[in-house]
Design an enzyme around this catalytic site. Structure first.
Site, PDB file in Angstrom:
ATOM      1  N   LYS A  54      18.855  25.916  28.621  1.00 57.49           N
ATOM      2  CA  LYS A  54      18.348  25.175  27.600  1.00 57.49           C
ATOM      3  C   LYS A  54      16.763  25.361  27.946  1.00 57.49           C
ATOM      4  O   LYS A  54      16.064  25.560  27.230  1.00 57.49           O
ATOM      5  CB  LYS A  54      18.929  23.981  27.449  1.00 57.49           C
ATOM      6  CG  LYS A  54      20.016  23.862  26.464  1.00 57.49           C
ATOM      7  CD  LYS A  54      20.847  22.648  26.603  1.00 57.49           C
ATOM      8  CE  LYS A  54      22.404  22.774  26.125  1.00 57.49           C
ATOM      9  NZ  LYS A  54      23.207  21.457  26.209  1.00 57.49           N
ATOM     10  N   GLN A  98      22.831  15.634  28.485  1.00 58.05           N
ATOM     11  CA  GLN A  98      23.933  16.763  28.579  1.00 58.05           C
ATOM     12  C   GLN A  98      25.185  15.788  28.999  1.00 58.05           C
ATOM     13  O   GLN A  98      25.349  14.845  29.679  1.00 58.05           O
ATOM     14  CB  GLN A  98      23.665  17.509  30.148  1.00 58.05           C
ATOM     15  CG  GLN A  98      24.725  18.613  30.232  1.00 58.05           C
ATOM     16  CD  GLN A  98      24.578  19.582  29.030  1.00 58.05           C
ATOM     17  OE1 GLN A  98      23.834  20.360  28.357  1.00 58.05           O
ATOM     18  NE2 GLN A  98      25.970  20.050  28.467  1.00 58.05           N
ATOM     19  N   ASP A 121      20.963  16.767  19.262  1.00 56.80           N
ATOM     20  CA  ASP A 121      22.184  16.815  19.043  1.00 56.80           C
ATOM     21  C   ASP A 121      22.975  16.542  18.044  1.00 56.80           C
ATOM     22  O   ASP A 121      24.171  16.728  17.615  1.00 56.80           O
ATOM     23  CB  ASP A 121      23.005  16.051  20.419  1.00 56.80           C
ATOM     24  CG  ASP A 121      23.356  17.253  21.420  1.00 56.80           C
ATOM     25  OD1 ASP A 121      23.266  18.275  21.285  1.00 56.80           O
ATOM     26  OD2 ASP A 121      23.657  16.799  22.537  1.00 56.80           O
TER      27      ASP A 121
END
Ligand code: NAD
Length: 297
Positions: A54, A98, A121
């Protein structure tokens, strides 16, 4: 193999290039550099790879990348403090923690701590609710990528019957919302669904998001259907040597490819779209936070 392969890698690369142009435009016209902060708790090897990828993709798109690595024993209060600081940091437009997080931390508490405007997200209930209400929202990345692949492949999805196997907040539910927005007729299937194979055989678009290796068999698929395989499962691959593994999806690829019209491979299908959509969400979040219109890519 009669099915045409949907090349998620190529589609994601092309999308990322367009995002890069949008980022460069934003810098030139408004002196604004979108920033993505990724927080990793602990040392899970798979999570470390995801976070590294990422960061690389964020920088390649011309954005600022901030990485925070916290000890696996960090308290929930300390993680909340970190996220709260990022909520207030003007250089950070997107925040991603994460998952999974260690057991002393409640995932949902962290999701709800991230400011909805920085929730790239798309998991905060504010964004989930806005998506379900057809309001502007930050939308989960893998579902966005999955629906983009279906649209690029089939064009107009109106009236098609989509069956989604899996009802998670991360994948199944937002895929359903996005396909409803495309005017599909949507059926959600899950672990308690009866006659799953029969139901799947009625799908024009079949989305598998279960987490069971190669569960969807050839006789579950209507000839010519578009099959989007979200699953990523690591299985033993003794044929490659002792202790070797390989990735497979939730779809029995070789057999289903003989029946389907279009199919995504694993790897190289939905996976690459996820990071591209994360970058898009970060660009959108930066524009909205600066009071600008989102950039039309
Ligand atoms: P999850 O475990 O949260 O949800 C799985 C869903 O499958 C549940 O809703 C459950 O009801 C359903 N299910 C379980 N067993 C079933 C059965 N026998 N029949 C029918 N339905 C059943 O998983 P998730 O987070 O939604 O992820 C699903 C898969 O997608 C996993 O393989 C995951 O690794 C993968 N994934 C991929 C990406 C990507 O970037 N490509 C991103 C997220 C998740």
């Amino acid at each position: 193999m009669p099915a045409a392969m949907i090349d998620g890698k190529a589609i994601a690369e092309e999308f990322r290039a367009r995002i890069g142009v949008g980022v460069a435009d934003l810098k030139t016209t408004h002196n604004l550099t979108p920033g993505l902060a990724v927080v990793l708790v602990g040392e899970d090897p798979a999570s470390q790879v995801y976070v590294r990828n990422k960061g690389v993709a964020t920088k390649a798109a011309g954005m600022a990348s901030f990485e925070y690595r916290l000890d696996k024993d960090v308290s929930e209060a300390d993680l909340i403090a970190q996220v709260t600081a990022l909520n207030k940091d003007d250089d950070v437009h997107g925040i991603l923690v994460q998952f999974p997080v260690p057991p002393q931390i409640t995932q949902q508490t962290i999701i709800e701590t991230i400011s909805p405007s920085k929730d790239v997200d798309g998991l905060n209930p504010v964004n989930a609710g806005r998506l379900a209400s057809r309001l502007d929202a930050l939308t989960p990345c893998t579902p966005q990528g999955s629906v983009m692949l279906a649209k690029q492949t089939l064009g107009n999805l109106e009236g098609l019957h989509a069956v989604i196997v899996g009802r998670s907040n991360l994948v199944g539910k937002p895929v359903a919302q996005l396909l409803l927005q495309e005017n599909c007729t949507v059926t959600m299937a899950h672990s308690r669904t009866r006659d799953l194979a029969d139901l799947c055989r009625t799908a024009d678009i079949l989305v598998a998001a279960v987490g069971i290796p190669e569960m969807v068999k050839a006789d579950w698929v209507k000839p010519g259907a578009c099959v989007i395989d979200v699953g990523i499962n690591r299985i033993d691959a003794p044929e490659r040597g002792e202790g070797k593994t390989r990735l497979v999806g939730d779809v029995d690829f070789e057999a289903v490819a003989e029946i389907a019209g279009h199919i995504t491979p694993v790897p190289g299908g939905v996976g690459p779209m996820t990071i591209a959509c994360l970058l898009k969400n970060t660009l959108d979040a930066a524009c909205v936070q600066a009071g600008l219109d989102k950039i039309n890519l």
